[in-house]
Design an enzyme around this catalytic site. Structure first.
Site, PDB file in Angstrom:
ATOM      1  N   CYS B  86      -3.590  18.355  55.325  1.00 40.03           N
ATOM      2  CA  CYS B  86      -3.314  19.126  56.548  1.00 40.03           C
ATOM      3  C   CYS B  86      -1.858  18.959  56.981  1.00 40.03           C
ATOM      4  CB  CYS B  86      -4.304  18.704  57.643  1.00 40.03           C
ATOM      5  SG  CYS B  86      -4.416  19.902  58.991  1.00 40.03           S
ATOM      6  N   HIS B 203      -9.913  18.873  55.002  1.00 39.19           N
ATOM      7  CA  HIS B 203      -9.890  17.423  55.201  1.00 39.19           C
ATOM      8  C   HIS B 203     -10.949  16.718  54.362  1.00 39.19           C
ATOM      9  CE1 HIS B 203      -7.205  17.062  58.764  1.00 39.19           C
ATOM     10  NE2 HIS B 203      -7.547  18.319  58.962  1.00 39.19           N
ATOM     11  N   GLU B 205     -11.112  13.617  53.840  1.00 39.59           N
ATOM     12  CA  GLU B 205     -11.443  12.327  54.476  1.00 39.59           C
ATOM     13  C   GLU B 205     -12.474  12.491  55.586  1.00 39.59           C
ATOM     14  OE1 GLU B 205      -9.146  14.238  55.466  1.00 39.59           O
ATOM     15  OE2 GLU B 205      -8.418  13.748  57.469  1.00 39.59           O
TER      16      GLU B 205
END
Lengths: 764, 241
Positions: B86, B203, B205
């Site tokens: 990002c 994302h 994560e």
């Protein structure tokens, strides 16, 4: 003319919003005439916004104690213990007036303000929710096309402002609610709730202690922005000229706030910070005198050392500025460097501007001269308190107007079309267009975000626990019957939390009302506070804080009295979090009903006239809210928590706006392509049975194998549990007394519901 | 394997990356302050999401001048793995470590939701554990993820297999309706020519635990671990202390 040369007169005091009586009190406290700076200081501290002078006597009625409460109202935020040595720090606050004057910045700084309240206490913010109210955004009898366009612009600005601030700061906006009524067109409501987490031993309080300790200013420089911003904007009605107050609205810098957050939490870890408070409304004035007052000390500051954005600012301007993203710290003498070092690392201004004194005075120096000298405690705590006159409003014609509701639909009539229209009304329709603009996942704790369940659920890493939060309020009901309406707000928020599987634990409230100088507004306020108090006691959720927003009026027209309640719940086992979505074909749909006798069959339909359906489909706002049965709510909550804790349920969704039919549909929409087939029986008209909004009810689903267990537990809590249908993959179908009254493809219903808001807001 | 997660002023997914790597994957991980140049102890450097410097000038435009970025450039030249998520992707673009630029989302709004992306190549250390064409469900949360580059660069990206992820429908079809931000040819993530730098807007994560809605992001981290293990066994001198 120099500021110091301006002679303060009673007229000038009146211009500052101080009454003759209040000014006499100023003279008595000082034993002399104030100078202009002192007058300014008194005027902001004693403004409605900062002093709660009209609401104080009522707020004492709220239950604020409980074994879980560590800090009730009076600090920057409320604190409750949640187990594992952890505390939840949370509060809801309004930013209504600034958000009308400048929607984007008004809403953004509303988020910023409440976040500072949370991390000031030593807690890292982990979630934000918003309760928003706007004027109608689709064609409406009481709104011109221009008004509707303006309402859309305000909504767009507010949502963008919340997104701008929260997203950049890095706190997830995990939930909230939005409602639309003409009364909010020129006075939107922006109520922001923030939640933070801290270890009990890491909490901080705003009490200046230790004579001689340095007072340190941190964060953004002080400018002329926001002078009389929150404090005065929120303390008078709006008029045609209010738009000229745009320069009074503060401008937010979420990046600065993010740095402040990290730096403050790091500075607190040094152990050298004694006290800390943010500079919100009334800026430097409020933070200095409140910290001194709470600590039983005095504070002396030198304005020449305050970092300033503009040149030649006067003491009056510096003391009253509401520039955002600023904090005031009291630090242990001799350990200043440790703290200053942290702020330097984060690239922030941090300057020693004064010290804690023993004389109890707020003493303000400016280039060697005394610019103000006021006893801190009387300034902060002994402001005026009013017992304003109250009177119930004259009965309004529309309240009686049952006749305006043409007869109920004929028995067996097809209600599919009305149902579809109801689903597409902005109040009921999906809020996806709004919440997708918010980062609701950052920090990777969001077990249940917007649209997934009745409450938002965030886990606490490193533990098994999670916290649930819901904000609710129904202005229309509070307008029709403030006490009952307010009780519903508490009950619904608590019910929502329980539907997620969490035990309701504590509450915060934001009380949005009209002009307190009007007896009927004060009556509404008094009634609402009593309703909240009664419900909070019954449902065992003490109020730990919040705020009051008066003067929500424009051109003499008041908003609906709108208390919004935030209820916090604790889930002992985060893996038991329950969503609203149906999970599997063939599951049994069960209606849980807390009322022992079931629907009051003798009722005349008055409660139905206050429903979302009556408003949307028939254009009626009348009758009274359904009666509240707090014992029934309590039974339902206990049952839901027990069922969820044992893993008996697959889904749970409370019945509120739009009634049973909407609850069923939403459980379908949230699922992956599932539908429902339901059969109901009753004596009331079908519309009422489907769309009535009586509380203490929830729609749950479970597997056929676990159904018996569900009944056993429900019986233990004396709760009625009735199987009403099955989760299917076919048509969405509801039968009433053996006749099909709603029958549609779930996809067409979903389309009406899912895209309505987007359609309204993206067509110009 | 040791991961370093850079903390820029305004990074706000740093803790999320740290949690995913440290707690979920159980790998050694440390925060790396933006003024540090000490990237050498790490096998992987992660540039996390957020709003570095508030994104006030242009996303990533100021962060690229942080001292740590000089060290990251050297780290890249030495072949170290760099993952930009990002805002991290945006910083890598600004730093010239990846080609192209970001525009505002086509809808001009911030958008946070789950999307589907397709693994376009498994010939990278970030996707080697994935199946070719595997569809991953990952969250996005950005207002400037509309990837753009000139035609020549796009051709090169395609020829070199540098396009690692594309936005697709849940079934894996490339379609404008599956493109959340107007990104050129639905590009969601790219790598550098050498293959040791990946930038992506979604994302991974945030998608490492089922409780949060998806575990599909794990494959990116597992790929890195596998690649590093392979590399370590084939080149004993590269093993970090």
């Amino acid at each position: 003319m120099l500021e110091t040369e301006i002679k303060v007169t009673p007229e000038l005091a009146a211009d500052h919003g101080l009454t003759a009586e209040e000014y006499a009190r100023v003279l008595a406290i000082l034993g002399r005439e104030p100078n202009l700076t002192e007058l300014g200081i008194f005027s902001v501290m004693w403004s409605e916004h900062c002093s709660y002078k009209s609401s104080k006597v009522y707020l004492r009625r709220l239950p604020t104690r409980g074994p879980q409460v560590l800090q009730g109202p009076g600090e920057n935020a409320g604190v409750v213990e949640i187990g594992d040595g952890l505390c939840a720090v949370f509060k809801i606050e309004s930013h209504n007036h600034p958000s009308y004057v400048e929607p984007f910045q008004g809403a953004a700084t509303g988020v910023g303000g409440i976040l500072r309240d949370i991390f000031t206490m030593g807690a890292r913010p982990i979630a934000v929710l918003d309760a928003l109210r706007f004027g109608p955004i689709v064609a409406h009898d009481h709104a011109s096309p221009e008004a509707i366009r303006r309402n859309r612009r305000i909504l767009d600005g507010v949502v963008s402002g919340i997104a701008f601030y929260g997203n950049c700061f890095g706190v997830p906006t995990v939930g909230g609610e939005v409602q639309f009524e003409p009364c909010y067109a020129q006075n939107p409501l922006v109520n922001v709730l923030a939640l933070g987490i801290a270890r009990k031993e890491d909490l901080f309080f705003a009490r200046a202690r230790g004579v001689g300790n340095p007072v340190i200013y941190v964060g953004a420089k002080t400018g002329r922005d926001g002078i009389h911003g929150a404090s005065l904007l929120a303390s008078a009605e709006f008029t045609e000229e209010s738009k000229q107050k745009r320069p009074n609205v503060q401008v937010g810098d979420p990046f600065m706030e993010k740095l402040l957050l990290e730096a403050c939490l790091e500075a607190m870890k040094t152990g050298a910070v004694v006290a800390i408070q943010d500079m919100g409304a009334a800026g430097l004035t409020c933070s200095t005198c409140e910290m001194a007052s709470r600590g039983g000390t005095g504070i002396e500051i030198d304005l020449a050392r305050v970092p300033q954005r503009e040149t030649s600012m006067t003491p009056y301007e510096i003391m009253l500025s509401e520039s955002q993203e600023r904090m005031l710290l009291v630090v242990e003498r001799g350990r200043e460097q440790e703290v200053l070092e942290v702020f330097r690392k984060w690239g922030l201004d941090a300057v020693e501007i004064g010290r804690v004194t023993e004389n109890g005075l707020l003493r303000v120096l400016h280039h060697g001269r005394v610019a103000a000298e006021i006893p801190a405690h009387p300034l902060a705590e002994e402001g005026p308190v009013y017992q304003r006159p109250i009177a119930p409003p004259a009965a309004r014609a529309e309240k009686q107007g049952r006749e305006r509701y043409a007869a109920f639909a004929a028995e067996g009539a097809d209600l599919t079309e009305n149902f579809t229209r109801l689903l597409a009304s902005p109040a009921i329709a999906s809020k996806r267009w709004i919440y997708e603009q918010y980062d609701h996942m950052v920090r990777t704790n969001t077990l249940m975000g917007p649209g997934a369940g009745d409450a938002a659920v965030v886990r606490i890493k490193g533990t098994k626990r999670a916290l649930a939060l819901s904000v609710d309020g129904n202005g229309r009901w509070c307008y029709l019957a403030p006490r009952v309406g307010a009780m519903h707000a508490v009950a619904e928020a608590a019910r929502n939390v329980a539907c997620s599987g969490a035990r309701p634990w504590a509450a915060t409230n934001c009380l949005n009302f009209g002009n307190p100088e009007k007896p009927e507004v004060m009556w509404q306020f008094s009634e609402a506070v009593d309703g909240i108090a009664e419900a909070c006691v019954a449902l065992k959720v003490p109020i730990t804080g919040g705020n009051v927003s008066f003067y929500n009026e424009t051109l003499g027209k008041s908003i609906f009295p709108t208390p919004t309640l935030g209820v916090l719940g604790v889930l002992e086992d985060a893996s038991r979090t329950l969503g609203m979505a149906f999970r599997a074909e063939g599951d049994v749909i069960v209606l849980l009903d807390g009322e022992l006798a079931g629907a009051p069959s003798s009722a005349t339909g008055g409660e139905f006239l206050s429903s979302e359906y009556a408003k949307t489909i028939r254009g009626v706002v009348a009758g009274a809210p359904p009666a509240v049965d707090l014992a029934a709510e309590r039974r339902l909550i206990d049952t839901l928590v027990a069922l969820a804790g044992e893993g008996v349920l697959r889904s749970a969704h409370d019945i509120s706006d739009g009634g049973l039919a909407v609850a069923l549909a939403e459980s379908c929409f949230a699922s992956e392509g599932l539908s429902a087939e339901v059969s109901l029986e009753g004596r009331e008209p079908a519309e009422w049975a489907l769309f009535g909004e009586r509380g203490a009810r929830a729609v749950v689903s479970t597997s056929p194998e676990l159904l018996a267990r569900l009944h056993t537990i429900a019986a233990q809590y004396q709760l009625r549990a009735r199987e009403i249908g099955t989760v299917t993959r076919g048509e969405f179908r509801v039968q009433y007394n053996g006749r099909v009254v709603v029958n549609a493809a779930v996809e067409s219903l979903r389309d009406a519901w899912a895209r309505a808001l987007e359609r309204a807001l993206t067509t110009r | 394997m040791k991961f370093g997660v850079i903390v820029f002023p305004g990074s706000n997914c740093d803790h999320d990356a740290y949690h995913a790597i440290g707690t979920v994957l159980g790998q050694p991980v440390e925060f790396l302050w933006h003024q540090s140049e000490a990237v050498d102890p790490y096998d992987v450097v992660v540039l996390p999401g957020g709003f570095s410097y508030g994104d006030y000038l242009r996303t990533g435009a100021i962060a690229r001048f942080s001292p740590v970025m000089r060290a990251v450039e050297r780290f890249v030249r030495r072949g170290g793995l760099v993952l930009g998520i990002c805002n991290g992707f945006q910083i890598l673009l600004e730093a010239g470590l990846l080609p192209g630029a970001m525009l505002r989302n086509a809808g001009l709004r911030f958008s946070c939701r789950h999307v589907h992306i397709r693994v376009e190549t498994t010939e990278t250390p970030f996707t080697s554990a994935a199946q070719p064409g595997q569809v991953l469900k990952l969250p996005i949360a950005h207002s400037e993820g509309n990837y753009f580059c000139d035609r020549g660069t796009l051709g090169e990206l395609e020829r070199n297999g540098q396009i690692v992820f594309r936005y697709v429908t849940p079934e894996g079809r490339e379609h404008p309706s599956a493109n959340p931000n107007g990104s050129l040819t639905n590009i969601a993530g790219i790598r550098n020519r050498e293959g040791n730098v990946l930038g992506l807007m979604p994302h991974p994560e945030r998608a490492v635990e089922a409780a949060l809605g998806s575990e599909d992001g794990l494959v990116v981290f597992r790929s890195m671990l596998e690649s590093l293990t392979r590399q370590a066994s084939s080149d004993p001198l590269r093993v970090s202390a």
